[in-house]
Design a protein around this motif. Structure first.
Motif, PDB file in Angstrom:
ATOM      1  N   HIS A  77       0.824  -1.213   0.000  1.00 53.68           N
ATOM      2  CA  HIS A  77       0.000   0.000   0.000  1.00 53.68           C
ATOM      3  C   HIS A  77       0.856   1.260   0.000  1.00 53.68           C
ATOM      4  CE1 HIS A  77      -3.296  -2.737   0.605  1.00 53.68           C
ATOM      5  NE2 HIS A  77      -2.711  -3.202   1.694  1.00 53.68           N
ATOM      6  N   GLY A  78       2.029   1.135  -0.572  1.00 55.09           N
ATOM      7  CA  GLY A  78       2.856   2.318  -0.803  1.00 55.09           C
ATOM      8  C   GLY A  78       3.672   2.788   0.383  1.00 55.09           C
ATOM      9  N   ARG A  79       3.665   2.049   1.510  1.00 51.87           N
ATOM     10  CA  ARG A  79       4.329   2.634   2.683  1.00 51.87           C
ATOM     11  C   ARG A  79       5.841   2.677   2.539  1.00 51.87           C
ATOM     12  NH1 ARG A  79       5.158  -0.656   8.054  1.00 51.87           N
ATOM     13  NH2 ARG A  79       5.403  -2.781   7.341  1.00 51.87           N
ATOM     14  N   PHE A  80       6.422   1.721   1.841  1.00 50.87           N
ATOM     15  CA  PHE A  80       7.879   1.764   1.701  1.00 50.87           C
ATOM     16  C   PHE A  80       8.321   2.760   0.628  1.00 50.87           C
ATOM     17  CE2 PHE A  80       7.181  -2.270   3.842  1.00 50.87           C
ATOM     18  CZ  PHE A  80       8.009  -2.075   4.936  1.00 50.87           C
ATOM     19  N   GLN A  81       7.395   3.123  -0.247  1.00 51.37           N
ATOM     20  CA  GLN A  81       7.736   4.191  -1.191  1.00 51.37           C
ATOM     21  C   GLN A  81       7.899   5.504  -0.448  1.00 51.37           C
ATOM     22  OE1 GLN A  81       4.419   3.633  -3.760  1.00 51.37           O
ATOM     23  NE2 GLN A  81       5.058   1.505  -3.978  1.00 51.37           N
ATOM     24  N   ALA A  82       7.199   5.641   0.663  1.00 50.78           N
ATOM     25  CA  ALA A  82       7.352   6.853   1.460  1.00 50.78           C
ATOM     26  C   ALA A  82       8.588   6.783   2.346  1.00 50.78           C
ATOM     27  CB  ALA A  82       6.102   7.052   2.320  1.00 50.78           C
ATOM     28  N   LEU A  83       9.097   5.593   2.557  1.00 52.69           N
ATOM     29  CA  LEU A  83      10.217   5.423   3.486  1.00 52.69           C
ATOM     30  C   LEU A  83      11.564   5.270   2.789  1.00 52.69           C
ATOM     31  CD1 LEU A  83       8.521   2.972   6.030  1.00 52.69           C
ATOM     32  CD2 LEU A  83       8.999   5.403   6.351  1.00 52.69           C
ATOM     33  N   CYS A  84      11.548   5.009   1.486  1.00 52.05           N
ATOM     34  CA  CYS A  84      12.799   4.770   0.753  1.00 52.05           C
ATOM     35  C   CYS A  84      12.864   5.682  -0.472  1.00 52.05           C
ATOM     36  CB  CYS A  84      12.888   3.316   0.292  1.00 52.05           C
ATOM     37  SG  CYS A  84      12.885   2.118   1.636  1.00 52.05           S
ATOM     38  N   GLN A 134      19.842   1.311  -9.454  1.00 48.94           N
ATOM     39  CA  GLN A 134      18.911   2.117  -8.665  1.00 48.94           C
ATOM     40  C   GLN A 134      18.518   1.332  -7.427  1.00 48.94           C
ATOM     41  OE1 GLN A 134      15.823   4.262 -10.898  1.00 48.94           O
ATOM     42  NE2 GLN A 134      14.342   3.380  -9.476  1.00 48.94           N
ATOM     43  N   ASP A 135      18.637   1.952  -6.288  1.00 44.65           N
ATOM     44  CA  ASP A 135      18.300   1.269  -5.042  1.00 44.65           C
ATOM     45  C   ASP A 135      17.543   2.239  -4.152  1.00 44.65           C
ATOM     46  OD1 ASP A 135      18.141  -0.782  -3.242  1.00 44.65           O
ATOM     47  OD2 ASP A 135      20.229  -0.701  -2.602  1.00 44.65           O
ATOM     48  N   GLY A 136      16.845   1.683  -3.166  1.00 45.85           N
ATOM     49  CA  GLY A 136      16.085   2.503  -2.245  1.00 45.85           C
ATOM     50  C   GLY A 136      16.929   2.898  -1.046  1.00 45.85           C
ATOM     51  N   SER A 189       0.509  -7.599   8.992  1.00 43.79           N
ATOM     52  CA  SER A 189       0.801  -8.845   8.255  1.00 43.79           C
ATOM     53  C   SER A 189       1.290  -9.919   9.220  1.00 43.79           C
ATOM     54  CB  SER A 189       1.878  -8.616   7.182  1.00 43.79           C
ATOM     55  OG  SER A 189       1.392  -7.799   6.152  1.00 43.79           O
ATOM     56  N   ARG A 190       0.768 -11.129   9.032  1.00 37.62           N
ATOM     57  CA  ARG A 190       1.230 -12.259   9.852  1.00 37.62           C
ATOM     58  C   ARG A 190       2.016 -13.265   9.022  1.00 37.62           C
ATOM     59  NH1 ARG A 190      -1.182 -13.055  14.664  1.00 37.62           N
ATOM     60  NH2 ARG A 190      -1.148 -15.319  14.459  1.00 37.62           N
ATOM     61  N   HIS A 191       1.769 -13.258   7.700  1.00 34.99           N
ATOM     62  CA  HIS A 191       2.429 -14.257   6.858  1.00 34.99           C
ATOM     63  C   HIS A 191       3.053 -13.658   5.593  1.00 34.99           C
ATOM     64  CE1 HIS A 191       1.048 -17.533   9.357  1.00 34.99           C
ATOM     65  NE2 HIS A 191      -0.159 -16.981   9.364  1.00 34.99           N
ATOM     66  N   ALA A 192       3.072 -12.354   5.479  1.00 36.02           N
ATOM     67  CA  ALA A 192       3.708 -11.693   4.330  1.00 36.02           C
ATOM     68  C   ALA A 192       4.791 -10.763   4.851  1.00 36.02           C
ATOM     69  CB  ALA A 192       2.679 -10.920   3.513  1.00 36.02           C
ATOM     70  N   PHE A 193       5.982 -10.896   4.283  1.00 31.40           N
ATOM     71  CA  PHE A 193       7.151 -10.192   4.806  1.00 31.40           C
ATOM     72  C   PHE A 193       7.866  -9.452   3.680  1.00 31.40           C
ATOM     73  CE2 PHE A 193       6.099 -13.790   7.429  1.00 31.40           C
ATOM     74  CZ  PHE A 193       6.124 -13.257   8.711  1.00 31.40           C
ATOM     75  N   VAL A 194       8.748  -8.549   4.077  1.00 28.95           N
ATOM     76  CA  VAL A 194       9.417  -7.689   3.104  1.00 28.95           C
ATOM     77  C   VAL A 194      10.889  -7.529   3.470  1.00 28.95           C
ATOM     78  CG1 VAL A 194       8.927  -5.545   4.357  1.00 28.95           C
ATOM     79  CG2 VAL A 194       9.206  -5.476   1.869  1.00 28.95           C
ATOM     80  N   ILE A 195      11.703  -7.356   2.437  1.00 33.78           N
ATOM     81  CA  ILE A 195      13.089  -6.889   2.596  1.00 33.78           C
ATOM     82  C   ILE A 195      13.273  -5.739   1.620  1.00 33.78           C
ATOM     83  CG2 ILE A 195      15.535  -7.456   2.343  1.00 33.78           C
ATOM     84  CD1 ILE A 195      14.760 -10.401   2.853  1.00 33.78           C
ATOM     85  N   THR A 196      13.677  -4.591   2.121  1.00 30.71           N
ATOM     86  CA  THR A 196      13.868  -3.436   1.230  1.00 30.71           C
ATOM     87  C   THR A 196      14.754  -2.400   1.924  1.00 30.71           C
ATOM     88  OG1 THR A 196      12.703  -1.887  -0.248  1.00 30.71           O
ATOM     89  CG2 THR A 196      11.828  -2.119   1.982  1.00 30.71           C
ATOM     90  N   GLY A 197      15.068  -1.339   1.177  1.00 35.44           N
ATOM     91  CA  GLY A 197      15.856  -0.247   1.757  1.00 35.44           C
ATOM     92  C   GLY A 197      17.287  -0.651   2.062  1.00 35.44           C
ATOM     93  N   LEU A 198      17.961  -1.254   1.093  1.00 38.25           N
ATOM     94  CA  LEU A 198      19.290  -1.830   1.353  1.00 38.25           C
ATOM     95  C   LEU A 198      20.410  -0.815   1.186  1.00 38.25           C
ATOM     96  CD1 LEU A 198      18.713  -5.354  -0.239  1.00 38.25           C
ATOM     97  CD2 LEU A 198      18.399  -4.608   2.127  1.00 38.25           C
TER      98      LEU A 198
END
Ligand code: FES
Length: 510
Positions: free
Chosen positions: A244-251, A335-337, A353-362
């Motif tokens: 829902h776009g939250r990491f676009q606001a964070l990275c 290009q990286d975040g 989320s209980r079963h969906a996970f993310v890795i980003t902002g490296l």
């Protein structure tokens, strides 16, 4: 896997040295339905590290890669495997305290050792070799900061010293030196890891873009011709989707450039990055009898339209002037975040989320940050305590630090003064040279038009399929780039980099 060569790309075409020399994989596309313990979206270093670690712990996995293994951000790295991230520890201590800086360093140091262990245990031929890594300054201005970084990192328990003895062919005032670091052919590494993941009830699928992620029991990942049903899913696609776009606001999507040119010398037993601006990141590697010098830098926020040709020319000039390098054989951008608070994210995809996970902002240090984040997430899924979990927690309260002050110092600053305002749109039939593109406005519709080297025009919608911004033509890489959240498309409209997951649809030539 097919062989590759070190012959350069067609004149003018960007191509990563790593992708040109790695051969190609041929894992199948997903057809039908498969059931596994964990679905992993993204076949880069984060996704494949998680996949192998999960498989080693007894879980079955399915990796879905939209293109071929390693052709995303990881295939466009410099190849450094290091816990020395320019002047990161000064920045992290300032923004998060010494404990957080120590945890970040130890996590990256552990990731470096983990990669070395995988290479040895799995017998992966990928040019992994131990080198020292330096953050250097050429003049007196940055010397106090470099000294302070060296002392701070040593105090955090990292293999750091200050030295004025730096093996570069030009005068250097001083440097932070980390011993026992490494460099790697990242694409060969990923291809080797993928080969170990596939089989025994686990899968690697290529040319399989995940189009939808439905959380539930099971988690459902939908691709064009198949579905994965899994207990858990990990989104490791650089900039994620389904959030829902939250990491676009964070990275902050941040672009940088790399050139590779031959040098008449054996490779150095060291890699380097400058503390000075403009920043230069340096690595040498010998492939098929040729020593290549890689020079990276010229970074800028992806939303800024610049002239990539000038960026590449600046790096080529540096390679020639400082190292006597020959003509550029390969050039590519990446290009990286950059995470808002300077720390990667690994954990729940959405707050609930209980079963969906993310890795980003490296933060442009994905080989180690991506590995560390993946290992932390695997522990989370396996119920194993992990001391890095709080630092990388994707649900952490956002740091009070704000852009751009907290942009990691790996970013570097725009260097050539070539920042230009985004081009306006033309009207009517495009007046285009060969191998060029522009956006054309006709009847209230924006059309992205590219004329290929044979003179044929290829027209697609200019409206980004993510959230509707208008793309612009990137003459350096021949891509349509979106200024809003960093999505990129090739000249035929196919997604090169998300968060967009749908291609730009074809349009009639205006
Ligand atoms: Fe978000 Fe294009 S990447 S609108």
């Amino acid at each position: 896997m097919s062989e590759a060569t070190t012959a350069g790309p067609p004149e003018g075409q960007p191509l990563s040295l790593w992708l040109a020399t790695a051969g190609t994989t041929d894992f199948p596309e997903l057809h039908g339905t498969v059931e596994v313990d964990v679905a992993i979206i993204g076949g880069g270093v984060a996704g494949l590290t998680a996949a192998l670690a999960l498989k080693r712990s007894g879980r079955s996995v399915a990796v879905l890669e939209a293109g071929r293994i390693g052709t995303g951000v990881t295939g466009h790295t410099t190849g450094k495997v290091t816990s020395l991230h320019r002047l990161a520890y000064t920045e992290l201590q300032r923004n998060h305290g010494a404990s957080a800086a120590r945890t970040y360093g130890l996590a990256n140091q552990a990731a470096l050792e983990y990669i070395g262990g995988v290479v040895a245990a799995e017998g992966i031929s990928c040019g992994f070799r131990r080198v020292a890594n330096y953050t250097f300054t050429a003049g007196p201005d940055m010397l106090p900061q470099v000294r302070a970084e060296a002392a701070l990192a040593a105090g955090l328990g990292l293999p750091s010293t200050f030295t004025a003895d730096v093996p570069l062919p030009f005068p250097v005032a001083g440097a932070v030196r980390f011993d026992g670091q490494a460099q790697i052919h990242a694409v060969q590494y990923l291809q080797g890891v993928a080969g170990k993941v596939d089989g025994g009830g686990s899968f690697v699928f290529e040319r399989t873009r995940a189009l939808e992620l439905r959380e539930g029991t099971p988690v459902t990942v939908v691709a064009a011709n198949g579905t994965v049903l899994a207990g858990d899913a990990i989104v490791a696609t650089n900039i994620p989707f389904g959030d829902h776009g939250r990491f676009q606001a964070l990275c902050l999507p941040h672009r940088s450039y790399i050139v590779a040119a031959p040098v008449d010398a054996p490779p150095l037993d060291a890699t380097f990055i400058s503390a000075d601006e403009p920043m230069h990141s340096l690595l040498t590697v010998r492939l098929n009898g040729v020593t290549f010098l890689l020079v990276g830098g010229q970074g800028h926020p992806a939303a800024e339209q610049v002239d990539p040709a000038l960026r590449y020319a600046g790096l080529a000039r540096y390679a020639r002037g400082q190292f006597g390098a020959g003509s550029v054989a390969y050039r590519w951008s990446t290009q990286d975040g950059l995470p808002r608070d300077g720390l990667p994210y690994a954990g729940p995809l959405n707050p609930d989320s209980r079963h969906a996970f993310v890795i980003t902002g490296l933060r442009k240090w994905g080989l180690t940050n991506g590995t560390a984040a993946a290992l932390m997430l695997v522990d989370l899924l396996n119920g194993t305590p992990n001391e890095w979990a709080a630092l990388f927690d994707s649900n952490r309260a956002s740091s009070p630090a704000t852009m751009p002050a907290a942009v990691p110092e790996a970013a570097g600053a725009p260097a050539t003064g070539d920042t230009v305002s985004r081009e306006g749109t033309a009207r009517g039939t495009p007046d285009l040279g060969l191998d060029d593109g522009t956006v054309v406005e006709t009847d209230g519709t924006s059309t992205a038009c590219y004329r290929d080297t044979a003179g044929q025009i290829h027209a697609v919608s200019a409206i980004c399929t993510h959230l509707g911004c208008t793309v612009g033509f990137n003459r350096g890489d021949r891509t349509w780039d979106c200024p809003c959240h960093g999505s990129r498309f090739d000249v035929y409209g196919k997604v090169v980099q998300g968060p967009a997951i749908e291609d730009l649809p074809p349009r009639p030539v205006p």
